[in-house]
Design a protein around this motif. Structure first.
Motif, PDB file in Angstrom:
ATOM      1  N   GLN A 133       0.841  -1.189   0.000  1.00 28.78           N
ATOM      2  CA  GLN A 133       0.000   0.000   0.000  1.00 28.78           C
ATOM      3  C   GLN A 133       0.880   1.244   0.000  1.00 28.78           C
ATOM      4  OE1 GLN A 133      -2.230  -1.517   3.498  1.00 28.78           O
ATOM      5  NE2 GLN A 133      -4.071  -1.389   2.224  1.00 28.78           N
ATOM      6  N   LYS A 134       0.425   2.340   0.604  1.00 33.20           N
ATOM      7  CA  LYS A 134       1.144   3.609   0.512  1.00 33.20           C
ATOM      8  C   LYS A 134       1.724   4.001   1.864  1.00 33.20           C
ATOM      9  CE  LYS A 134       0.780   8.172  -1.624  1.00 33.20           C
ATOM     10  NZ  LYS A 134      -0.120   9.180  -2.237  1.00 33.20           N
ATOM     11  N   ALA A 135       2.981   4.481   1.856  1.00 36.70           N
ATOM     12  CA  ALA A 135       3.672   4.804   3.106  1.00 36.70           C
ATOM     13  C   ALA A 135       4.319   6.174   3.028  1.00 36.70           C
ATOM     14  CB  ALA A 135       4.723   3.745   3.412  1.00 36.70           C
ATOM     15  N   LEU A 136       4.522   6.756   4.217  1.00 36.50           N
ATOM     16  CA  LEU A 136       5.190   8.050   4.362  1.00 36.50           C
ATOM     17  C   LEU A 136       6.306   7.915   5.389  1.00 36.50           C
ATOM     18  CD1 LEU A 136       5.313  11.158   3.875  1.00 36.50           C
ATOM     19  CD2 LEU A 136       3.633  11.404   5.725  1.00 36.50           C
ATOM     20  N   ASP A 137       7.515   8.316   4.998  1.00 40.96           N
ATOM     21  CA  ASP A 137       8.675   8.289   5.885  1.00 40.96           C
ATOM     22  C   ASP A 137       9.082   9.722   6.176  1.00 40.96           C
ATOM     23  OD1 ASP A 137      10.975   7.745   7.300  1.00 40.96           O
ATOM     24  OD2 ASP A 137      12.138   7.061   5.576  1.00 40.96           O
ATOM     25  N   LEU A 138       8.827  10.177   7.402  1.00 41.99           N
ATOM     26  CA  LEU A 138       9.137  11.545   7.803  1.00 41.99           C
ATOM     27  C   LEU A 138      10.503  11.610   8.482  1.00 41.99           C
ATOM     28  CD1 LEU A 138       5.630  12.495   9.270  1.00 41.99           C
ATOM     29  CD2 LEU A 138       6.585  13.189   7.057  1.00 41.99           C
ATOM     30  N   PHE A 139      11.280  12.663   8.166  1.00 45.00           N
ATOM     31  CA  PHE A 139      12.659  12.803   8.648  1.00 45.00           C
ATOM     32  C   PHE A 139      13.466  11.606   8.134  1.00 45.00           C
ATOM     33  CE2 PHE A 139       9.515  14.222  11.741  1.00 45.00           C
ATOM     34  CZ  PHE A 139       9.803  15.572  11.865  1.00 45.00           C
ATOM     35  N   THR A 140      13.389  11.363   6.847  1.00 48.79           N
ATOM     36  CA  THR A 140      13.911  10.124   6.265  1.00 48.79           C
ATOM     37  C   THR A 140      15.422  10.014   6.313  1.00 48.79           C
ATOM     38  OG1 THR A 140      13.779   8.694   4.312  1.00 48.79           O
ATOM     39  CG2 THR A 140      14.025  11.061   3.904  1.00 48.79           C
ATOM     40  N   TYR A 141      16.130  11.158   6.429  1.00 45.23           N
ATOM     41  CA  TYR A 141      17.592  11.198   6.353  1.00 45.23           C
ATOM     42  C   TYR A 141      18.027  10.629   5.006  1.00 45.23           C
ATOM     43  CZ  TYR A 141      22.520  10.669   7.742  1.00 45.23           C
ATOM     44  OH  TYR A 141      23.887  10.721   7.792  1.00 45.23           O
ATOM     45  N   THR A 142      18.616   9.439   4.946  1.00 41.33           N
ATOM     46  CA  THR A 142      19.049   8.878   3.661  1.00 41.33           C
ATOM     47  C   THR A 142      18.197   7.677   3.244  1.00 41.33           C
ATOM     48  OG1 THR A 142      20.751   7.535   4.771  1.00 41.33           O
ATOM     49  CG2 THR A 142      21.415   9.702   3.945  1.00 41.33           C
ATOM     50  N   GLY A 143      16.975   7.594   3.803  1.00 48.56           N
ATOM     51  CA  GLY A 143      16.015   6.624   3.302  1.00 48.56           C
ATOM     52  C   GLY A 143      15.973   5.281   3.995  1.00 48.56           C
ATOM     53  N   GLY A 144      16.442   5.210   5.240  1.00 48.01           N
ATOM     54  CA  GLY A 144      16.486   3.926   5.940  1.00 48.01           C
ATOM     55  C   GLY A 144      15.149   3.226   6.031  1.00 48.01           C
ATOM     56  N   PHE A 145      14.157   3.895   6.587  1.00 52.57           N
ATOM     57  CA  PHE A 145      12.818   3.311   6.684  1.00 52.57           C
ATOM     58  C   PHE A 145      12.175   3.212   5.296  1.00 52.57           C
ATOM     59  CE2 PHE A 145      13.103   4.798  11.156  1.00 52.57           C
ATOM     60  CZ  PHE A 145      12.767   3.611  11.787  1.00 52.57           C
ATOM     61  N   ALA A 146      12.368   4.244   4.483  1.00 56.48           N
ATOM     62  CA  ALA A 146      11.710   4.303   3.177  1.00 56.48           C
ATOM     63  C   ALA A 146      12.096   3.107   2.304  1.00 56.48           C
ATOM     64  CB  ALA A 146      12.076   5.609   2.472  1.00 56.48           C
ATOM     65  N   LEU A 147      13.361   2.775   2.260  1.00 59.10           N
ATOM     66  CA  LEU A 147      13.796   1.665   1.411  1.00 59.10           C
ATOM     67  C   LEU A 147      13.277   0.332   1.920  1.00 59.10           C
ATOM     68  CD1 LEU A 147      15.639   3.875   0.191  1.00 59.10           C
ATOM     69  CD2 LEU A 147      17.410   2.123  -0.016  1.00 59.10           C
ATOM     70  N   ASN A 148      13.219   0.176   3.227  1.00 64.23           N
ATOM     71  CA  ASN A 148      12.673  -1.071   3.775  1.00 64.23           C
ATOM     72  C   ASN A 148      11.197  -1.221   3.429  1.00 64.23           C
ATOM     73  OD1 ASN A 148      14.503  -2.849   5.673  1.00 64.23           O
ATOM     74  ND2 ASN A 148      15.181  -0.735   5.956  1.00 64.23           N
ATOM     75  N   MET A 149      10.442  -0.125   3.473  1.00 66.98           N
ATOM     76  CA  MET A 149       9.026  -0.198   3.114  1.00 66.98           C
ATOM     77  C   MET A 149       8.853  -0.426   1.613  1.00 66.98           C
ATOM     78  SD  MET A 149       7.228   2.577   5.704  1.00 66.98           S
ATOM     79  CE  MET A 149       8.267   3.984   5.318  1.00 66.98           C
ATOM     80  N   ALA A 150       9.681   0.252   0.811  1.00 66.51           N
ATOM     81  CA  ALA A 150       9.593   0.075  -0.639  1.00 66.51           C
ATOM     82  C   ALA A 150       9.958  -1.346  -1.050  1.00 66.51           C
ATOM     83  CB  ALA A 150      10.500   1.081  -1.341  1.00 66.51           C
ATOM     84  N   SER A 151      10.928  -1.942  -0.353  1.00 62.79           N
ATOM     85  CA  SER A 151      11.335  -3.312  -0.692  1.00 62.79           C
ATOM     86  C   SER A 151      10.249  -4.326  -0.366  1.00 62.79           C
ATOM     87  CB  SER A 151      12.626  -3.679   0.042  1.00 62.79           C
ATOM     88  OG  SER A 151      12.401  -3.813   1.439  1.00 62.79           O
ATOM     89  N   ALA A 152       9.293  -3.930   0.492  1.00 62.14           N
ATOM     90  CA  ALA A 152       8.153  -4.790   0.815  1.00 62.14           C
ATOM     91  C   ALA A 152       6.976  -4.544  -0.112  1.00 62.14           C
ATOM     92  CB  ALA A 152       7.742  -4.579   2.269  1.00 62.14           C
ATOM     93  N   GLY A 153       7.172  -3.679  -1.098  1.00 62.65           N
ATOM     94  CA  GLY A 153       6.135  -3.464  -2.094  1.00 62.65           C
ATOM     95  C   GLY A 153       5.314  -2.211  -1.905  1.00 62.65           C
TER      96      GLY A 153
END
Length: 382
Positions: free
Chosen positions: A212-232
């Motif tokens: 589904q759709k996710a938001l990563d706030l204060f992402t820095y260099t994408g730590g949380f964002a990439l993990n969520m994106a890798s899960a689809g």
């Protein structure tokens, strides 16, 4: 040689394993310098040695109960203990975690063959050569780089310093975690270049992520964002630093992932969409207990906005890396906002410091990181 005589209250703290002694817990100081290694006494009884800094209220940091030289051999012994407790962990890790490794004021992050040092105690500055020699002997690194360029000084009298201490100038390192690769800039990145302390939280978000759709706030260099994106998940990642976002884009490309990195203030969610999962990992916000109300207000405003941008049924993570913002305060913030926004909250759990960031039960201050994960339900669907 500095001599510090403790009051009974200071002695009691040392006996229960607390490493910080404040000025009002000291009976007398005999010293002709502002800082150094102090012999510690209670009345006429030798208690141990510590790091003394007469310029700060947190004047003494306890090091050892032995009458031993604080030399290269002392540091090597402490480093060996730290190595043993990290046996089997990746070579990308925190190697020395200050008080948690019984070396208050010293942080060492390891990026394979590169060591990044941060000195947070004035008395350690004069011992830097011994620290570096001990690290070279034990780790044989290709580089040792110092990142003591603090935004706000952790101790009075410290000097801000950033630069090469040994070996060759370090290049960007590739950190591998949860099957993903991250470029860590140890020279120009925040702190030491990568936030190892959120490792367990990044693993957790990957487990609960969905397509589904996710938001990563204060992402820095994408730590949380990439993990969520890798899960689809389809991910928007927000940060106020263009340089950090560029590294985030590099990280996404390196992993073959698509993340929408957005340059904006993560405390302002105006015009953003609706999400199924929101992760908010803001900076420390406060340094002192007296600023708790300021932090409460800022985080409350942030959570109010998150509830305006979350689906009727959604997941949220709210993190704090400030010791003075405790778990109870985070829960109170979430519950208060949920009441205003007509939401019901079901906790999913907590994540915090990973294995390479040990803390002391006798020092609650060392257990600084807490992330509250919860489900949010709009009352209109109940």
């Amino acid at each position: 040689m500095e001599i510090v005589k403790l009051k009974k209250r200071g002695l009691e703290k040392v006996e229960r394993g607390h490493l910080w002694i404040f000025k009002d817990e000291i009976e007398e100081t005999i010293s002709d310098r502002n800082s150094g290694i102090a012999n510690i006494f209670y009345k006429d009884q030798f208690i141990g040695k510590g790091l003394y800094n007469g310029r700060t209220n947190n004047a003494l940091k306890f090091l050892t109960s032995k009458d031993e030289d604080i030399d290269i051999n002392f540091f090597k012994k402490r480093f060996v203990i730290a190595q043993k407790r990290r046996y089997g962990l990746s070579s990308f890790r925190r190697e020395i975690n200050s008080e948690g490794d019984l070396l208050p004021g010293l942080i060492v992050d390891r990026f394979n063959n590169t060591l990044v040092v941060q000195i947070r105690a004035l008395a350690f500055e004069s011992l830097k050569d011994k620290i570096i020699d001990a690290l070279i002997d034990l780790y044989s690194p290709s580089s040792i780089y110092e990142r003591s360029d603090f935004e706000s000084l952790p101790e009075e009298g410290l000097s801000r310093y950033k630069g090469l201490l040994y070996g060759k100038e370090p290049q960007n390192e590739i950190v591998e975690e949860n099957g993903l690769k991250f470029s860590a800039d140890v020279v120009r990145g925040q702190k030491t270049g990568f936030f190892y302390d959120q490792r367990d939280s990044r693993f957790f978000v990957k487990k609960i992520a969905s397509a589904q759709k996710a938001l990563d706030l204060f992402t820095y260099t994408g730590g949380f964002a990439l993990n969520m994106a890798s899960a689809g998940m389809k991910v928007d990642a927000v940060d106020i630093s263009q340089d950090d976002l560029e590294i985030g884009r590099t990280n996404a490309k390196m992993n073959g992932l698509n993340v929408n990195f957005m340059l904006r203030d993560a405390f302002d969610l105006k015009d953003l969409g609706i999400y199924d999962l929101v992760v908010a990992d803001p900076p420390s916000l406060i340094k002192r207990k007296e600023e708790r109300q300021k932090a409460f207000n800022m985080l409350s405003n942030l959570v109010d906005q998150i509830f305006d941008h979350i689906e009727d049924t959604g997941h949220v993570c709210l993190c704090s890396c400030a010791y003075n913002i405790d778990a109870e305060m985070l829960e109170k913030i979430v519950l208060s906002s949920a009441t205003k926004k007509m939401r019901t909250i079901r906790p999913l759990g907590w994540t915090g410091l990973p294995m390479d960031h040990p803390h002391l039960l006798s020092m609650p201050e060392t257990n600084y990181l807490k992330c509250f994960w919860f489900e949010s339900f709009s009352k209109k669907i109940l």
